[in-house]
Design a protein around this motif. Structure first.
Motif: not given
Ligand SMILES: *[C@@H]1O[C@H](CO)[C@@H](O)[C@H](O)[C@H]1NC(C)=O
Length: 244
Positions: A65-68, A94-101
């Protein structure tokens, strides 16, 4: 004659490296830790694809689970708002949703090469954010890392720090693969051909930054294809302290 031999030789080497790269990028998990959550820290929008695309794609391939977390909007030329959107689009590519940035816009963290950022402040921001953002064990993070920050990945078992290579290796593109393989490193991420296209797509989201020299970078930089990283862990820190 010599030129032909050199050309054919380079083409063969290129072909061998691309086969090797594809084989490497399909391999099972490369990280010796099972922690799912990872946090990538960068200094400016576009660092994520100019330097970390192989790492990001590799971590996602491993189902992490990736955050930037980006520490500045890159507002040096007053393009902060544009660059913010570009970062979001690039991460999506790249596959990371806006909520994780997360993008920090802090008065005391100006995008100015002449200003040294206060690492205590970075650490404070990180500490405040990490509880709400991602849950990983921050105690697993070695002390010395607190001075690095941007350009590293926090992951449960420690911190991955991107290794920088000299200018010659930097522009070898794929041909740096044998060198990257031989040099000591803890983790090596490579992209497959399809993922390289994905990384280039992400870079194209940064339209405001695509000056001619960045286009050259896109074609020749090994960071677009290969990331070698050192894994700093608390155990290693302690050993190093005892040894010194
Ligand atoms: C984005 O964050 C959520 C919550 O932590 C997580 O469950 C999800 O796997 C993340 N998405 C990616 C693509 O890493």
């Amino acid at each position: 004659m010599l030129a032909t031999v050199l050309l054919v030789g380079s083409l063969l080497l290129w072909w061998a490296c691309s086969r090797w790269r594809d084989a490497l990028s399909e391999r099972a998990p490369v990280l010796p830790c099972t922690a799912r959550a990872a946090l990538l820290l960068i200094a400016h929008p576009d660092d994520e694809c100019m330097f970390f695309a192989p790492t990001i794609l590799g971590l996602l391939r491993e189902q992490r689970q990736l955050h930037v977390l980006c520490f500045s909007t890159g507002n040096y030329y007053n393009q902060g708002e544009i660059r913010k959107n570009e970062l979001i689009h690039s991460c999506t590519a790249l596959g990371i949703p806006p909520s994780n940035v997360t993008l920090i816009n802090h008065r005391d963290l100006p995008d100015n090469p002449n200003v040294q950022w206060n690492t205590d402040l970075l650490w404070e921001i990180l500490n405040n954010l990490h509880n709400s953002l991602v849950t990983f064990d921050i105690k697993g993070v070695p002390w010395s890392v607190k001075v690095i920050h941007a350009g590293s990945v926090f992951i449960g078992c420690g911190v991955l720090v991107l290794e920088t290579v000299n200018v010659f290796r930097k522009y070898l593109s794929l041909l740096d693969l044998p060198g990257s393989w031989l040099y000591p490193k803890d983790v090596l991420f490579t992209v497959s051909g399809a993922q390289y296209s994905q990384a280039k797509e992400a870079m194209k989201c940064h339209q405001s930054q695509l000056l001619w020299f960045r286009r050259i970078y896109l074609l020749f930089s090994r960071y677009m294809m290969i990331n070698s990283l050192a894994l700093l862990t608390c155990e290693k820190e302690e050993k190093a302290l005892k040894a010194s």
